[in-house]
Design a protein around this motif. Structure first.
Motif, PDB file in Angstrom:
ATOM      1  N   TRP A 228      29.641  18.957 -10.556  1.00 34.67           N
ATOM      2  CA  TRP A 228      29.712  18.300 -11.866  1.00 34.67           C
ATOM      3  C   TRP A 228      31.100  17.710 -12.110  1.00 34.67           C
ATOM      4  O   TRP A 228      31.237  16.636 -12.691  1.00 34.67           O
ATOM      5  N   PHE A 229      32.128  18.440 -11.641  1.00 32.91           N
ATOM      6  CA  PHE A 229      33.486  17.912 -11.790  1.00 32.91           C
ATOM      7  C   PHE A 229      33.646  16.645 -10.957  1.00 32.91           C
ATOM      8  O   PHE A 229      34.245  15.663 -11.413  1.00 32.91           O
ATOM      9  N   ALA A 230      33.129  16.667  -9.730  1.00 37.65           N
ATOM     10  CA  ALA A 230      33.207  15.487  -8.870  1.00 37.65           C
ATOM     11  C   ALA A 230      32.465  14.310  -9.498  1.00 37.65           C
ATOM     12  O   ALA A 230      32.925  13.165  -9.444  1.00 37.65           O
ATOM     13  N   LEU A 231      31.313  14.592 -10.108  1.00 38.05           N
ATOM     14  CA  LEU A 231      30.533  13.531 -10.761  1.00 38.05           C
ATOM     15  C   LEU A 231      31.315  12.920 -11.920  1.00 38.05           C
ATOM     16  O   LEU A 231      31.350  11.699 -12.092  1.00 38.05           O
TER      17      LEU A 231
ATOM     18  N   GLN B  80      43.778  18.428  -7.257  1.00 31.98           N
ATOM     19  CA  GLN B  80      43.701  18.390  -5.791  1.00 31.98           C
ATOM     20  C   GLN B  80      43.977  19.752  -5.168  1.00 31.98           C
ATOM     21  O   GLN B  80      43.515  20.042  -4.069  1.00 31.98           O
ATOM     22  N   GLU B  81      44.726  20.589  -5.875  1.00 35.07           N
ATOM     23  CA  GLU B  81      45.012  21.920  -5.354  1.00 35.07           C
ATOM     24  C   GLU B  81      43.752  22.788  -5.321  1.00 35.07           C
ATOM     25  O   GLU B  81      43.690  23.759  -4.564  1.00 35.07           O
ATOM     26  N   HIS B  82      42.770  22.439  -6.151  1.00 41.55           N
ATOM     27  CA  HIS B  82      41.553  23.250  -6.252  1.00 41.55           C
ATOM     28  C   HIS B  82      40.333  22.476  -5.763  1.00 41.55           C
ATOM     29  O   HIS B  82      39.208  22.782  -6.165  1.00 41.55           O
ATOM     30  N   VAL B  83      40.552  21.479  -4.904  1.00 40.20           N
ATOM     31  CA  VAL B  83      39.446  20.612  -4.510  1.00 40.20           C
ATOM     32  C   VAL B  83      38.363  21.382  -3.746  1.00 40.20           C
ATOM     33  O   VAL B  83      37.172  21.065  -3.860  1.00 40.20           O
ATOM     34  N   ASP B  84      38.752  22.413  -2.987  1.00 41.29           N
ATOM     35  CA  ASP B  84      37.752  23.183  -2.241  1.00 41.29           C
ATOM     36  C   ASP B  84      36.816  23.946  -3.173  1.00 41.29           C
ATOM     37  O   ASP B  84      35.664  24.214  -2.820  1.00 41.29           O
ATOM     38  N   ASN B  85      37.320  24.307  -4.356  1.00 38.00           N
ATOM     39  CA  ASN B  85      36.502  25.047  -5.328  1.00 38.00           C
ATOM     40  C   ASN B  85      35.925  24.145  -6.406  1.00 38.00           C
ATOM     41  O   ASN B  85      35.338  24.626  -7.368  1.00 38.00           O
TER      42      ASN B  85
END
Length: 217
Positions: free
Chosen positions: A116-119, A107-112
């Motif tokens: 593919w990670f979200a998928l 969650q600390e890096h959600v903006d970046n």
């Protein structure tokens, strides 16, 4: 089969833990794109489970009162017991003072976060106990008519309905969508325990009662 799948799909769609994860992803930078990737992973994962279950059974549901049919019902009863145990665990948890938890590192890096990670995140956070209940119900399905095909497709869509609705709202009404997401997440965080307790208890009792009835008749 239809009523069981509807109940399970609604429980999947509104499970607060994966839903909260989605509500972290969607407001992030390029969140609509990442949300679309998350929803795609969610739908594909559900479709794979349903398709694999149908292929394994060979589109020949077991006849009542045979060993395979009894095994499928026993799995549903076991899942019902697990759901009731989850409800009891959360009930006990809500009665104790809770220390604030650190959010997961991702969650600390959600903006970046990449698409593919979200998928790939979607299948990880899916409520697999509920999906297992859906798969055990699909075992009894025979896809001989278009209505059965439509029922299983509707199961996947209904189990994704909350995610599709939030994604569409955020995409077409960005400003209002962000404000609604903030309010909805605050409400969900405050009521996570109650939602899990009520949903797990009701669905668990339903699976145990109906499966036991089918075993005895």
């Amino acid at each position: 089969m239809t009523l069981d799948l509807v109940l399970i799909a609604v429980a999947i769609a509104f499970d607060p833990i994966p839903l909260t994860t989605f509500m972290v992803v969607l407001p992030a930078r390029r969140g609509v794109r990442k949300g679309a990737a998350f929803v795609t992973g969610w739908l594909v994962s559900l479709a794979i489970v349903v398709t694999a279950t149908v292929l394994v059974t060979g589109n020949r549901p077991p006849r009542p009162h045979t060993s395979p049919a009894t095994a499928a019902l026993a799995v549903r009863i076991a899942i019902g017991v697990v759901l009731i145990a989850i409800a009891i665990r959360w009930w006990r948890r809500t009665r104790r003072p809770q220390e604030p938890k650190k959010p997961p590192k991702w969650q600390e890096h959600v903006d970046n976060m990449s698409g593919w990670f979200a998928l790939s995140l979607a299948p990880v956070v899916q409520p697999w106990v509920l999906i297992g209940a859906g798969a055990a119900t699909v075992v009894t399905a025979k896809l001989s008519t278009w209505a059965s095909d439509l029922t299983l497709a509707a199961f996947c869509v209904l189990a994704s309905a909350s995610y599709l609705a939030l994604e569409s709202y955020a995409g077409f009404r960005p400003a209002r969508g962000q404000a609604f997401l903030a309010r909805f997440r605050t409400w969900t965080d405050a009521h996570t325990g109650q939602i899990i307790i009520a949903g797990s208890l009701l669905l668990g009792c339903w699976l145990i009662a109906k499966s036991s009835y089918l075993l005895l008749t």
